[in-house]
Motif scaffolding. Sequence first.
Motif, PDB file in Angstrom:
ATOM      1  N   CYS A  39       1.327   1.439  -5.043  1.00 55.16           N
ATOM      2  CA  CYS A  39       2.110   2.606  -4.591  1.00 55.16           C
ATOM      3  C   CYS A  39       1.275   3.579  -3.763  1.00 55.16           C
ATOM      4  CB  CYS A  39       2.703   3.366  -5.786  1.00 55.16           C
ATOM      5  SG  CYS A  39       3.984   2.456  -6.616  1.00 55.16           S
ATOM      6  N   LEU A  40       0.812   3.121  -2.619  1.00 54.91           N
ATOM      7  CA  LEU A  40      -0.025   3.988  -1.797  1.00 54.91           C
ATOM      8  C   LEU A  40       0.730   5.215  -1.284  1.00 54.91           C
ATOM      9  CD1 LEU A  40      -2.305   1.582   0.296  1.00 54.91           C
ATOM     10  CD2 LEU A  40      -2.940   3.066  -1.604  1.00 54.91           C
ATOM     11  N   ASN A  41       2.050   5.210  -1.369  1.00 57.83           N
ATOM     12  CA  ASN A  41       2.809   6.390  -0.951  1.00 57.83           C
ATOM     13  C   ASN A  41       2.746   7.518  -1.978  1.00 57.83           C
ATOM     14  OD1 ASN A  41       4.313   4.617  -2.593  1.00 57.83           O
ATOM     15  ND2 ASN A  41       6.203   5.730  -2.124  1.00 57.83           N
ATOM     16  N   ARG A  42       2.204   7.228  -3.179  1.00 58.52           N
ATOM     17  CA  ARG A  42       2.191   8.227  -4.255  1.00 58.52           C
ATOM     18  C   ARG A  42       0.781   8.770  -4.498  1.00 58.52           C
ATOM     19  NH1 ARG A  42       7.433   9.293  -4.580  1.00 58.52           N
ATOM     20  NH2 ARG A  42       8.638   7.421  -4.944  1.00 58.52           N
ATOM     21  N   TYR A  43       0.710  10.040  -4.915  1.00 61.06           N
ATOM     22  CA  TYR A  43      -0.546  10.572  -5.439  1.00 61.06           C
ATOM     23  C   TYR A  43      -0.765   9.974  -6.827  1.00 61.06           C
ATOM     24  CZ  TYR A  43      -0.326  14.389  -1.984  1.00 61.06           C
ATOM     25  OH  TYR A  43      -0.280  15.126  -0.848  1.00 61.06           O
ATOM     26  N   LEU A  44      -2.038   9.710  -7.171  1.00 58.40           N
ATOM     27  CA  LEU A  44      -2.308   9.180  -8.519  1.00 58.40           C
ATOM     28  C   LEU A  44      -3.366  10.046  -9.209  1.00 58.40           C
ATOM     29  CD1 LEU A  44      -1.762   6.940 -10.601  1.00 58.40           C
ATOM     30  CD2 LEU A  44      -3.604   5.617  -9.541  1.00 58.40           C
ATOM     31  N   LYS A  45      -2.931  10.842 -10.162  1.00 53.72           N
ATOM     32  CA  LYS A  45      -3.879  11.639 -10.965  1.00 53.72           C
ATOM     33  C   LYS A  45      -4.740  10.704 -11.796  1.00 53.72           C
ATOM     34  CE  LYS A  45      -2.031  16.142 -12.018  1.00 53.72           C
ATOM     35  NZ  LYS A  45      -1.358  17.006 -12.937  1.00 53.72           N
ATOM     36  N   GLN A  46      -5.993  11.088 -12.017  1.00 57.69           N
ATOM     37  CA  GLN A  46      -6.841  10.201 -12.837  1.00 57.69           C
ATOM     38  C   GLN A  46      -6.258  10.007 -14.235  1.00 57.69           C
ATOM     39  OE1 GLN A  46     -10.709  12.185 -14.272  1.00 57.69           O
ATOM     40  NE2 GLN A  46     -10.653  12.879 -12.169  1.00 57.69           N
ATOM     41  N   MET A 227     -10.256  18.942  -8.008  1.00 55.07           N
ATOM     42  CA  MET A 227      -8.927  18.921  -7.399  1.00 55.07           C
ATOM     43  C   MET A 227      -8.043  17.938  -8.191  1.00 55.07           C
ATOM     44  SD  MET A 227      -8.824  21.030  -5.080  1.00 55.07           S
ATOM     45  CE  MET A 227     -10.083  22.145  -4.524  1.00 55.07           C
ATOM     46  N   PRO A 228      -6.731  18.172  -8.230  1.00 50.73           N
ATOM     47  CA  PRO A 228      -5.871  17.324  -9.061  1.00 50.73           C
ATOM     48  C   PRO A 228      -5.958  15.834  -8.709  1.00 50.73           C
ATOM     49  CG  PRO A 228      -4.617  19.169  -8.129  1.00 50.73           C
ATOM     50  CD  PRO A 228      -5.998  19.264  -7.583  1.00 50.73           C
ATOM     51  N   PHE A 229      -6.013  15.544  -7.409  1.00 49.08           N
ATOM     52  CA  PHE A 229      -5.983  14.123  -6.994  1.00 49.08           C
ATOM     53  C   PHE A 229      -7.317  13.777  -6.317  1.00 49.08           C
ATOM     54  CE2 PHE A 229      -1.700  15.950  -6.574  1.00 49.08           C
ATOM     55  CZ  PHE A 229      -1.090  15.283  -7.637  1.00 49.08           C
ATOM     56  N   ASN A 230      -8.419  13.941  -7.064  1.00 47.57           N
ATOM     57  CA  ASN A 230      -9.741  13.819  -6.421  1.00 47.57           C
ATOM     58  C   ASN A 230     -10.129  12.378  -6.120  1.00 47.57           C
ATOM     59  OD1 ASN A 230     -10.150  13.260  -9.212  1.00 47.57           O
ATOM     60  ND2 ASN A 230     -12.332  13.680  -8.989  1.00 47.57           N
ATOM     61  N   LEU A 231      -9.524  11.403  -6.805  1.00 48.97           N
ATOM     62  CA  LEU A 231      -9.910   9.993  -6.589  1.00 48.97           C
ATOM     63  C   LEU A 231      -8.750   9.218  -5.989  1.00 48.97           C
ATOM     64  CD1 LEU A 231     -11.739   8.348  -9.594  1.00 48.97           C
ATOM     65  CD2 LEU A 231     -12.693   9.057  -7.430  1.00 48.97           C
ATOM     66  N   SER A 232      -8.991   8.412  -4.992  1.00 46.89           N
ATOM     67  CA  SER A 232      -7.909   7.631  -4.390  1.00 46.89           C
ATOM     68  C   SER A 232      -7.383   6.599  -5.393  1.00 46.89           C
ATOM     69  CB  SER A 232      -8.407   6.916  -3.129  1.00 46.89           C
ATOM     70  OG  SER A 232      -9.055   5.719  -3.464  1.00 46.89           O
ATOM     71  N   SER A 233      -6.135   6.216  -5.225  1.00 50.83           N
ATOM     72  CA  SER A 233      -5.566   5.214  -6.137  1.00 50.83           C
ATOM     73  C   SER A 233      -6.278   3.876  -5.963  1.00 50.83           C
ATOM     74  CB  SER A 233      -4.061   5.064  -5.910  1.00 50.83           C
ATOM     75  OG  SER A 233      -3.778   4.947  -4.548  1.00 50.83           O
ATOM     76  N   LEU A 234      -6.744   3.617  -4.727  1.00 47.33           N
ATOM     77  CA  LEU A 234      -7.463   2.363  -4.474  1.00 47.33           C
ATOM     78  C   LEU A 234      -8.757   2.327  -5.292  1.00 47.33           C
ATOM     79  CD1 LEU A 234      -6.873  -0.023  -2.727  1.00 47.33           C
ATOM     80  CD2 LEU A 234      -8.102   1.073  -0.841  1.00 47.33           C
ATOM     81  N   THR A 235      -9.487   3.443  -5.273  1.00 40.11           N
ATOM     82  CA  THR A 235     -10.736   3.526  -6.051  1.00 40.11           C
ATOM     83  C   THR A 235     -10.450   3.346  -7.535  1.00 40.11           C
ATOM     84  OG1 THR A 235     -11.579   5.098  -4.442  1.00 40.11           O
ATOM     85  CG2 THR A 235     -12.740   4.995  -6.526  1.00 40.11           C
ATOM     86  N   GLN A 236      -9.373   3.981  -8.012  1.00 36.84           N
ATOM     87  CA  GLN A 236      -9.072   3.893  -9.449  1.00 36.84           C
ATOM     88  C   GLN A 236      -8.704   2.454  -9.840  1.00 36.84           C
ATOM     89  OE1 GLN A 236      -6.799   7.170 -11.261  1.00 36.84           O
ATOM     90  NE2 GLN A 236      -6.778   8.119  -9.255  1.00 36.84           N
TER      91      GLN A 236
END
Length: 345
Positions: A39-46, A227-236
Amino acid sequence: MSDKAQINRPDPIRLSHNESFACPHQLTSLPDLNWSELCLNRYLKQEEGPLLPALARYSGYQATNIVLGNGSDELILNIIQALAGPGQGILIHPPTFSVYQKAARICRVAVHQVPLLDSFQLNTEEMIRAANQRKVDLIFICNPNNPTALALAEEDILRILDCTDCYVVIDEAYWEFAGNSFLKYLPHYPKLIILRTLSKAFACAGLRLGYLIADAGVRDAIRGVQMPFNLSSLTQCLGAYVIDNADHFANHIDQMLKLKQQLNAELNSLPGVSTRPSATNYLLIEVPDDPGQVVAELKRQGILVREVHQMDKRLKNMIRASVGTKAQNDQFVAVLRKALPNYGH
Ligand SMILES: Cc1ncc(COP(=O)(O)O)c(C=O)c1O
């Protein structure tokens, strides 16, 4: 040099950053990521991603004890932002990892220093005195220490934990090579913070992924300055894959230890050259010539190692080099032999 000559020049052998010589996709196949789930269209919180549960399983602690950062470099900054702050102070034990000082400078936090003893062990009583007498909020202990490569005595670190009231960060960037972690002490010391990275033993420096484990309240304070979304979803997602496949990603450690032993022996056979004991994936090497010139000559010959002699007078004859592949190490030793004009022939 013309552009063409530069293009034709082989890549340098990079032994300057304490990276792994083993590239992950040579260790194991890359993950079959499910792109639709990503879901690259979404922000992903850690807190909502797959990495915190993976690290909780791996470490035996709760996800509510863990904070993720873009490399442990970023977490060092976050820790100082959250637990020190302008007008306050951190304590370090030079020579040590330079980012503690850099991050403190960015945060306008004073840096107090108690140098390591000549044995490169902690000056424990002096550190305790400094922590208790000066305005110190945070102590950074790098174990094993960069650049000295030495593991610090466990009883010294425990004494600092017992005799001070500061937050104590133990930077375990290289702990997997030495095998002794302070994670087991976390329940006994609510102000202890264990800092780790996927850049070294997991061979993923390019992923830029670090994590820390701490008491839940300390975790909340540190997460609070991010920051709330400091890590990309790809990295996570990639990070979770790496942690879930830790055996594959960290399976070059035994090979590295063997290569380090060989490199050690070969370096020590060079006249005037000696190495210090190493609990890491790099060696601190004493050379008989001006180390600045040695580093420059190695660079001219396509071998990058780290200058450390300006960091501390006890490192004045030293250079630092990561363990490479067998071929890289052989090349390094051959070039170093030639780079020592008064000794190598
Ligand atoms: C002691 C120590 N801590 C932290 C780091 C930074 O690691 P990362 O790649 O996770 O930012 C390094 C990198 O060399 C290091 O030597």
